[in-house]
Scaffold this motif. Structure first.
Motif, PDB file in Angstrom:
ATOM      1  N   LEU A   1       0.882  -1.055  -0.116  1.00  0.00           N
ATOM      2  CA  LEU A   1       0.178   0.197  -0.028  1.00  0.00           C
ATOM      3  C   LEU A   1       0.844   1.114  -0.059  1.00  0.00           C
ATOM      4  O   LEU A   1       0.518   2.139  -0.644  1.00  0.00           O
ATOM      5  N   GLN A   2       1.779   1.129   0.830  1.00  0.00           N
ATOM      6  CA  GLN A   2       2.911   2.600   0.909  1.00  0.00           C
ATOM      7  C   GLN A   2       3.285   2.630  -0.413  1.00  0.00           C
ATOM      8  O   GLN A   2       3.582   3.726  -0.935  1.00  0.00           O
ATOM      9  N   TYR A   3       3.834   1.385  -1.304  1.00  0.00           N
ATOM     10  CA  TYR A   3       4.252   1.749  -2.680  1.00  0.00           C
ATOM     11  C   TYR A   3       3.183   2.402  -3.668  1.00  0.00           C
ATOM     12  O   TYR A   3       3.577   3.219  -4.416  1.00  0.00           O
ATOM     13  N   LEU A   4       2.013   1.767  -3.308  1.00  0.00           N
ATOM     14  CA  LEU A   4       0.915   2.480  -4.439  1.00  0.00           C
ATOM     15  C   LEU A   4       0.595   4.029  -4.140  1.00  0.00           C
ATOM     16  O   LEU A   4       0.342   4.807  -4.877  1.00  0.00           O
ATOM     17  N   LEU A   5       0.772   4.307  -2.690  1.00  0.00           N
ATOM     18  CA  LEU A   5       0.801   5.441  -2.327  1.00  0.00           C
ATOM     19  C   LEU A   5       1.833   6.518  -2.783  1.00  0.00           C
ATOM     20  O   LEU A   5       1.583   7.696  -3.567  1.00  0.00           O
ATOM     21  N   ASN A   6       3.274   5.882  -3.040  1.00  0.00           N
ATOM     22  CA  ASN A   6       4.245   6.743  -3.561  1.00  0.00           C
ATOM     23  C   ASN A   6       3.922   6.917  -5.149  1.00  0.00           C
ATOM     24  O   ASN A   6       4.400   7.925  -5.338  1.00  0.00           O
ATOM     25  N   VAL A   7       3.431   6.049  -5.774  1.00  0.00           N
ATOM     26  CA  VAL A   7       3.158   5.887  -7.237  1.00  0.00           C
ATOM     27  C   VAL A   7       2.296   7.019  -7.466  1.00  0.00           C
ATOM     28  O   VAL A   7       2.397   7.865  -8.499  1.00  0.00           O
ATOM     29  N   ILE A   8       1.135   6.976  -6.571  1.00  0.00           N
ATOM     30  CA  ILE A   8       0.057   8.079  -6.798  1.00  0.00           C
ATOM     31  C   ILE A   8       0.586   9.602  -6.700  1.00  0.00           C
ATOM     32  O   ILE A   8       0.271  10.222  -7.161  1.00  0.00           O
ATOM     33  N   GLU A   9       1.485   9.389  -5.360  1.00  0.00           N
ATOM     34  CA  GLU A   9       2.209  10.950  -5.245  1.00  0.00           C
ATOM     35  C   GLU A   9       3.002  11.294  -6.363  1.00  0.00           C
ATOM     36  O   GLU A   9       2.923  12.351  -6.894  1.00  0.00           O
ATOM     37  N   ILE A  10       3.755  10.566  -6.997  1.00  0.00           N
ATOM     38  CA  ILE A  10       4.736  10.831  -8.140  1.00  0.00           C
ATOM     39  C   ILE A  10       3.852  11.183  -9.263  1.00  0.00           C
ATOM     40  O   ILE A  10       3.979  12.233  -9.972  1.00  0.00           O
ATOM     41  N   SER A  11       3.015  10.428  -9.555  1.00  0.00           N
ATOM     42  CA  SER A  11       1.881  10.676 -10.867  1.00  0.00           C
ATOM     43  C   SER A  11       0.958  12.042 -10.372  1.00  0.00           C
ATOM     44  O   SER A  11       1.014  12.779 -11.222  1.00  0.00           O
ATOM     45  N   ALA A  12       0.709  12.241  -9.250  1.00  0.00           N
ATOM     46  CA  ALA A  12      -0.101  13.551  -8.861  1.00  0.00           C
ATOM     47  C   ALA A  12       0.971  14.913  -8.995  1.00  0.00           C
ATOM     48  O   ALA A  12       0.483  15.931  -9.620  1.00  0.00           O
ATOM     49  N   ASN A  13       2.206  14.676  -8.626  1.00  0.00           N
ATOM     50  CA  ASN A  13       3.180  15.646  -8.867  1.00  0.00           C
ATOM     51  C   ASN A  13       3.325  16.011 -10.298  1.00  0.00           C
ATOM     52  O   ASN A  13       3.722  17.196 -10.515  1.00  0.00           O
ATOM     53  N   ASP A  14       3.252  14.914 -11.054  1.00  0.00           N
ATOM     54  CA  ASP A  14       3.706  15.364 -12.523  1.00  0.00           C
ATOM     55  C   ASP A  14       2.314  16.116 -13.193  1.00  0.00           C
ATOM     56  O   ASP A  14       2.871  16.863 -14.237  1.00  0.00           O
ATOM     57  N   THR A  15       1.429  16.255 -12.697  1.00  0.00           N
ATOM     58  CA  THR A  15       0.113  17.222 -13.169  1.00  0.00           C
ATOM     59  C   THR A  15      -0.180  18.123 -12.195  1.00  0.00           C
ATOM     60  O   THR A  15      -1.316  18.724 -12.275  1.00  0.00           O
ATOM     61  N   SER A  16       0.737  18.504 -11.178  1.00  0.00           N
ATOM     62  CA  SER A  16       0.474  19.554 -10.331  1.00  0.00           C
ATOM     63  C   SER A  16      -0.728  19.493  -9.562  1.00  0.00           C
ATOM     64  O   SER A  16      -1.501  20.284  -9.135  1.00  0.00           O
ATOM     65  N   MET A  17      -1.208  18.062  -9.239  1.00  0.00           N
ATOM     66  CA  MET A  17      -2.627  17.615  -8.240  1.00  0.00           C
ATOM     67  C   MET A  17      -1.910  17.627  -6.833  1.00  0.00           C
ATOM     68  O   MET A  17      -1.010  17.371  -6.619  1.00  0.00           O
ATOM     69  N   SER A  18      -2.990  17.796  -6.056  1.00  0.00           N
ATOM     70  CA  SER A  18      -2.658  17.723  -4.466  1.00  0.00           C
ATOM     71  C   SER A  18      -3.763  16.843  -3.919  1.00  0.00           C
ATOM     72  O   SER A  18      -4.603  16.706  -4.556  1.00  0.00           O
ATOM     73  N   PHE A  19      -3.443  16.532  -2.579  1.00  0.00           N
ATOM     74  CA  PHE A  19      -4.323  15.744  -1.982  1.00  0.00           C
ATOM     75  C   PHE A  19      -5.020  16.434  -0.661  1.00  0.00           C
ATOM     76  O   PHE A  19      -4.412  17.267  -0.085  1.00  0.00           O
ATOM     77  N   ASN A  20      -6.045  16.022  -0.468  1.00  0.00           N
ATOM     78  CA  ASN A  20      -6.737  16.510   1.024  1.00  0.00           C
ATOM     79  C   ASN A  20      -6.482  15.299   1.999  1.00  0.00           C
ATOM     80  O   ASN A  20      -7.162  14.515   2.058  1.00  0.00           O
ATOM     81  N   THR A  21      -5.227  15.443   2.705  1.00  0.00           N
ATOM     82  CA  THR A  21      -4.806  14.216   3.364  1.00  0.00           C
ATOM     83  C   THR A  21      -5.677  14.142   4.684  1.00  0.00           C
ATOM     84  O   THR A  21      -5.597  13.189   5.512  1.00  0.00           O
ATOM     85  N   LYS A  22      -6.375  15.295   5.000  1.00  0.00           N
ATOM     86  CA  LYS A  22      -7.236  15.119   6.140  1.00  0.00           C
ATOM     87  C   LYS A  22      -8.630  14.263   5.870  1.00  0.00           C
ATOM     88  O   LYS A  22      -9.181  13.889   6.982  1.00  0.00           O
ATOM     89  N   LYS A  23      -8.816  13.963   4.637  1.00  0.00           N
ATOM     90  CA  LYS A  23     -10.170  13.291   4.256  1.00  0.00           C
ATOM     91  C   LYS A  23      -9.618  11.715   3.840  1.00  0.00           C
ATOM     92  O   LYS A  23     -10.591  10.836   3.333  1.00  0.00           O
ATOM     93  N   THR A  24      -8.416  11.661   4.103  1.00  0.00           N
ATOM     94  CA  THR A  24      -7.685  10.368   3.638  1.00  0.00           C
ATOM     95  C   THR A  24      -7.745   9.457   4.730  1.00  0.00           C
ATOM     96  O   THR A  24      -6.990   9.740   5.776  1.00  0.00           O
ATOM     97  N   VAL A  25      -7.940   8.329   4.753  1.00  0.00           N
ATOM     98  CA  VAL A  25      -7.925   7.325   5.708  1.00  0.00           C
ATOM     99  C   VAL A  25      -7.500   5.837   5.256  1.00  0.00           C
ATOM    100  O   VAL A  25      -7.682   5.729   4.096  1.00  0.00           O
ATOM    101  N   CYS A  26      -6.952   5.185   6.129  1.00  0.00           N
ATOM    102  CA  CYS A  26      -6.291   3.663   5.811  1.00  0.00           C
ATOM    103  C   CYS A  26      -7.270   2.968   6.641  1.00  0.00           C
ATOM    104  O   CYS A  26      -7.600   3.087   7.905  1.00  0.00           O
ATOM    105  N   MET A  27      -7.479   1.517   6.355  1.00  0.00           N
ATOM    106  CA  MET A  27      -8.112   0.793   7.036  1.00  0.00           C
ATOM    107  C   MET A  27      -7.621  -0.663   6.754  1.00  0.00           C
ATOM    108  O   MET A  27      -6.907  -1.254   5.740  1.00  0.00           O
ATOM    109  N   VAL A  28      -7.243  -1.276   7.895  1.00  0.00           N
ATOM    110  CA  VAL A  28      -6.563  -2.767   7.982  1.00  0.00           C
ATOM    111  C   VAL A  28      -7.832  -3.727   8.152  1.00  0.00           C
ATOM    112  O   VAL A  28      -8.600  -3.586   8.674  1.00  0.00           O
ATOM    113  N   PHE A  29      -8.038  -4.747   7.304  1.00  0.00           N
ATOM    114  CA  PHE A  29      -8.894  -5.643   7.337  1.00  0.00           C
ATOM    115  C   PHE A  29      -8.055  -7.048   7.764  1.00  0.00           C
ATOM    116  O   PHE A  29      -7.352  -7.370   7.344  1.00  0.00           O
ATOM    117  N   ASN A  30      -8.649  -7.525   9.134  1.00  0.00           N
ATOM    118  CA  ASN A  30      -7.674  -8.783   9.755  1.00  0.00           C
ATOM    119  C   ASN A  30      -8.420  -9.835   8.855  1.00  0.00           C
ATOM    120  O   ASN A  30      -9.409  -9.932   8.584  1.00  0.00           O
TER     121      ASN A  30
END
Length: 142
Positions: free
Chosen positions: A60-89
């Motif tokens: 998941l951290q790798y996917l987040l890194n790829v999304i961040e790189i892709s977003a930086n390429d298009t000058s897109m930003s994230f609302n990290t206050k509305k972003t959550v993580c969930m772990v399914f046991n």
């Protein structure tokens, strides 16, 4: 200063397609995700709501890194206050590898963990139960 577009107009559809399609292509071509039948699923997207799926913390951290790189390429930003993580046991508790995880990072911010959240009008919880969603729907009937 943050700029937006008028909701319901034609311009947001074009901009969404222009900015998000590259990001979605990059993620779905990766070989990281959860298997469903014989397909790897790592991204669910509807409008501007995106869910990433990964079988491990590193994945998941790798996917987040790829999304961040892709977003930086298009000058897109994230609302990290509305972003959550969930772990399914796992259903079988003996297969539980770890009960705590380090925080995930996106755009230099630590993301919070949630036991449940609302996605596309449905409550999803980390115990794979729909009791909260059913109670909410019954409450809305009355």
């Amino acid at each position: 200063m943050f700029n937006g577009v008028r909701q319901g107009g034609l311009l947001p559809l074009y901009l969404f397609r222009f900015y998000i399609s590259n990001l979605i292509d990059r993620i779905t071509k990766l070989n990281i995700g959860c298997y469903y039948s014989s397909c790897i699923i790592n991204l669910l997207a509807y409008a501007d709501d995106i869910v990433l799926l990964a079988p491990s913390w590193c994945g998941l951290q790798y996917l987040l890194n790829v999304i961040e790189i892709s977003a930086n390429d298009t000058s897109m930003s994230f609302n990290t206050k509305k972003t959550v993580c969930m772990v399914f046991n796992p259903i079988n508790r003996r297969q539980l590898v770890c009960s705590t995880f380090p925080a995930f990072k996106l755009a230099g911010c630590n993301l919070t963990f949630a036991a449940q959240f609302k996605y596309l009008g449905h409550i999803i919880d980390n115990e794979l139960k729909d009791d909260s969603d059913i109670k909410r729907e019954i409450k809305n009937l009355f």
